[in-house]
Write a protein that holds these residues in place. Structure first.
Motif, PDB file in Angstrom:
ATOM      1  N   ARG A  40       9.340  16.847 -21.351  1.00 23.86           N
ATOM      2  CA  ARG A  40      10.197  18.017 -21.539  1.00 23.86           C
ATOM      3  C   ARG A  40       9.861  18.726 -22.852  1.00 23.86           C
ATOM      4  O   ARG A  40       9.359  18.100 -23.784  1.00 23.86           O
ATOM      5  CB  ARG A  40      11.673  17.593 -21.497  1.00 23.86           C
ATOM      6  CG  ARG A  40      12.142  17.159 -20.112  1.00 23.86           C
ATOM      7  CD  ARG A  40      13.565  16.636 -20.138  1.00 23.86           C
ATOM      8  NE  ARG A  40      13.625  15.327 -20.786  1.00 23.86           N
ATOM      9  CZ  ARG A  40      13.427  14.171 -20.150  1.00 23.86           C
ATOM     10  NH1 ARG A  40      13.179  14.164 -18.847  1.00 23.86           N
ATOM     11  NH2 ARG A  40      13.495  13.028 -20.798  1.00 23.86           N
ATOM     12  N   SER A  76       3.431  28.104 -15.329  1.00 24.46           N
ATOM     13  CA  SER A  76       3.480  27.042 -14.317  1.00 24.46           C
ATOM     14  C   SER A  76       3.477  25.697 -15.021  1.00 24.46           C
ATOM     15  O   SER A  76       3.030  25.583 -16.162  1.00 24.46           O
ATOM     16  CB  SER A  76       2.289  27.133 -13.352  1.00 24.46           C
ATOM     17  OG  SER A  76       1.095  26.721 -13.982  1.00 24.46           O
ATOM     18  N   ALA A  77       3.977  24.684 -14.325  1.00 21.68           N
ATOM     19  CA  ALA A  77       4.067  23.346 -14.918  1.00 21.68           C
ATOM     20  C   ALA A  77       3.994  22.314 -13.800  1.00 21.68           C
ATOM     21  O   ALA A  77       5.004  21.784 -13.359  1.00 21.68           O
ATOM     22  CB  ALA A  77       5.371  23.194 -15.707  1.00 21.68           C
ATOM     23  N   ALA A  78       2.774  22.038 -13.350  1.00 20.77           N
ATOM     24  CA  ALA A  78       2.614  21.178 -12.179  1.00 20.77           C
ATOM     25  C   ALA A  78       2.843  19.701 -12.491  1.00 20.77           C
ATOM     26  O   ALA A  78       3.434  18.977 -11.692  1.00 20.77           O
ATOM     27  CB  ALA A  78       1.219  21.365 -11.586  1.00 20.77           C
ATOM     28  N   ASP A  81       7.469  18.705 -16.937  1.00 19.57           N
ATOM     29  CA  ASP A  81       8.799  19.117 -16.510  1.00 19.57           C
ATOM     30  C   ASP A  81       8.851  20.621 -16.204  1.00 19.57           C
ATOM     31  O   ASP A  81       8.273  21.445 -16.921  1.00 19.57           O
ATOM     32  CB  ASP A  81       9.811  18.782 -17.603  1.00 19.57           C
ATOM     33  CG  ASP A  81      11.241  18.876 -17.103  1.00 19.57           C
ATOM     34  OD1 ASP A  81      11.698  17.945 -16.423  1.00 19.57           O
ATOM     35  OD2 ASP A  81      11.889  19.900 -17.384  1.00 19.57           O
ATOM     36  N   SER A  82       9.550  20.977 -15.141  1.00 16.19           N
ATOM     37  CA  SER A  82       9.613  22.368 -14.701  1.00 16.19           C
ATOM     38  C   SER A  82      10.329  23.282 -15.698  1.00 16.19           C
ATOM     39  O   SER A  82      10.203  24.510 -15.618  1.00 16.19           O
ATOM     40  CB  SER A  82      10.304  22.467 -13.341  1.00 16.19           C
ATOM     41  OG  SER A  82      11.636  21.976 -13.417  1.00 16.19           O
ATOM     42  N   SER A  83      11.059  22.705 -16.649  1.00 14.45           N
ATOM     43  CA  SER A  83      11.761  23.527 -17.641  1.00 14.45           C
ATOM     44  C   SER A  83      10.799  24.246 -18.585  1.00 14.45           C
ATOM     45  O   SER A  83      11.222  25.126 -19.350  1.00 14.45           O
ATOM     46  CB  SER A  83      12.736  22.668 -18.445  1.00 14.45           C
ATOM     47  OG  SER A  83      12.054  21.637 -19.145  1.00 14.45           O
ATOM     48  N   TRP A  84       9.503  23.909 -18.529  1.00 15.44           N
ATOM     49  CA  TRP A  84       8.512  24.619 -19.330  1.00 15.44           C
ATOM     50  C   TRP A  84       8.304  26.055 -18.847  1.00 15.44           C
ATOM     51  O   TRP A  84       7.885  26.923 -19.623  1.00 15.44           O
ATOM     52  CB  TRP A  84       7.168  23.894 -19.266  1.00 15.44           C
ATOM     53  CG  TRP A  84       7.039  22.728 -20.191  1.00 15.44           C
ATOM     54  CD1 TRP A  84       7.149  21.411 -19.874  1.00 15.44           C
ATOM     55  CD2 TRP A  84       6.771  22.783 -21.595  1.00 15.44           C
ATOM     56  NE1 TRP A  84       6.960  20.635 -20.992  1.00 15.44           N
ATOM     57  CE2 TRP A  84       6.728  21.455 -22.060  1.00 15.44           C
ATOM     58  CE3 TRP A  84       6.565  23.822 -22.496  1.00 15.44           C
ATOM     59  CZ2 TRP A  84       6.477  21.148 -23.397  1.00 15.44           C
ATOM     60  CZ3 TRP A  84       6.315  23.521 -23.825  1.00 15.44           C
ATOM     61  CH2 TRP A  84       6.277  22.195 -24.272  1.00 15.44           C
ATOM     62  N   VAL A  85       8.535  26.314 -17.580  1.00 14.91           N
ATOM     63  CA  VAL A  85       8.213  27.623 -17.013  1.00 14.91           C
ATOM     64  C   VAL A  85       9.005  28.716 -17.725  1.00 14.91           C
ATOM     65  O   VAL A  85      10.216  28.632 -17.889  1.00 14.91           O
ATOM     66  CB  VAL A  85       8.497  27.657 -15.496  1.00 14.91           C
ATOM     67  CG1 VAL A  85       8.276  29.058 -14.941  1.00 14.91           C
ATOM     68  CG2 VAL A  85       7.596  26.663 -14.774  1.00 14.91           C
TER      69      VAL A  85
END
Length: 279
Positions: A40, A76-78, A81-85
């Motif tokens: 994160r 994008s954040a494959a 954690d998706s909270s980087w987007v």
């Protein structure tokens, strides 16, 4: 001699080292800290700050990220954690470390380094640098110039993203021997060969250290394949190269909730712009 700190954020480890950006050589042993679980933003920024403090260098810092980077913003954040987007990671790391930080896609950084100092040096035409690790990163180089953010590990292959089937993590997950993994890698490279007709494939990431185990089993019809000369240090070197090149103002994509007609951000930096690196 210009020495710049390069930091490479990976799925399993975050590593950094000071780089002589005139030669591409590390001037001190690299230091690695395991990537915090979940990767994160708040946790990763703390590790980046630790690495900056560990080396104690003045000046700018280059940082890689495993995702699309435009103008310092994560799109994008494959494998994190998706909270980087939509995070302005240039600003986040600059504020956290107290140093001017420049961000670039991790495979693009490796591509820049290999094109300048490694296996792609003085190679004309089209070069594809592929990093096999937690996922598959890609850097497309045309006559020494980077085409950023290709993210070819996410091409659809075998009814799934290619990296979920042919990455080094997939090799370990499926308990493949090197010949079995090379068969999957060959299928992926053949697909890329059909799409891009590269003059040269450069294979980086963790598997580059063991090229003798898989290279004899690769099957391609036209393109040459070589292991990365800089191996796992390429991302660090490329990040430092980018930071050494200085800022280039460019328009960032509009953040979520804004329209493209709004004024461009005034703090935009070059991040992944290929011409910021070509010398």
């Amino acid at each position: 001699m210009t020495v710049i700190l390069g930091i490479d954020i990976g799925g399993s480890g975050i590593k950094g080292a000071p780089v002589n950006t005139e030669t591409g050589e590390l001037v001190a042993e690299r230091h690695r800290i395991p990537t915090p679980a979940g990767a994160r933003p708040d946790d990763v920024k703390g590790v980046v700050a630790q690495l900056v403090e560990h080396f104690g260098l003045e000046g700018p810092v280059g940082v890689t990220f495993p995702g699309i980077v435009q103008g310092g913003r994560i799109l994008s954040a494959a494998n994190v954690d998706s909270s980087w987007v939509d995070v302005d990671a240039d600003e986040l790391f600059t504020r956290t470390t107290g140093h001017e930080v420049y961000l670039i896609n991790d495979a693009d950084a490796a591509g820049l380094a290999e094109a300048k100092f490694g296996a792609g040096k003085d190679v004309p035409g089209t070069v594809l640098v592929l990093t096999f690790g937690t996922g598959i990163g890609s850097a497309l180089i045309r006559d020494g110039e980077l085409v950023p953010n290709t993210e070819l590990g996410h091409l659809w292959l075998k009814a799934k993203h290619a990296e979920t089937w042919a990455s080094d993590r997939a090799r370990e997950r499926d308990d493949l021997n090197w010949k079995q993994w090379a068969a999957r890698a060959s299928r992926y490279l053949q697909h890329l060969e059909l799409l891009f007709s590269p003059d040269l494939f450069i294979i980086g990431g963790g598997v580059s250290r063991k090229a003798d185990k898989w290279l004899p089993y690769l099957q391609l019809t036209r393109s040459r394949v070589v292991p990365a000369a800089l191996q796992n240090e390429a991302g660090i070197v490329g990040a430092a190269m980018l930071a050494a090149s200085g800022p280039v103002r460019r328009e960032q994509p509009a953040p979520a909730g804004e329209t493209p007609n709004q004024p461009a951000r005034t703090d935009a930096k070059k991040s992944d712009v290929s011409k910021a690196r070509k010398k």
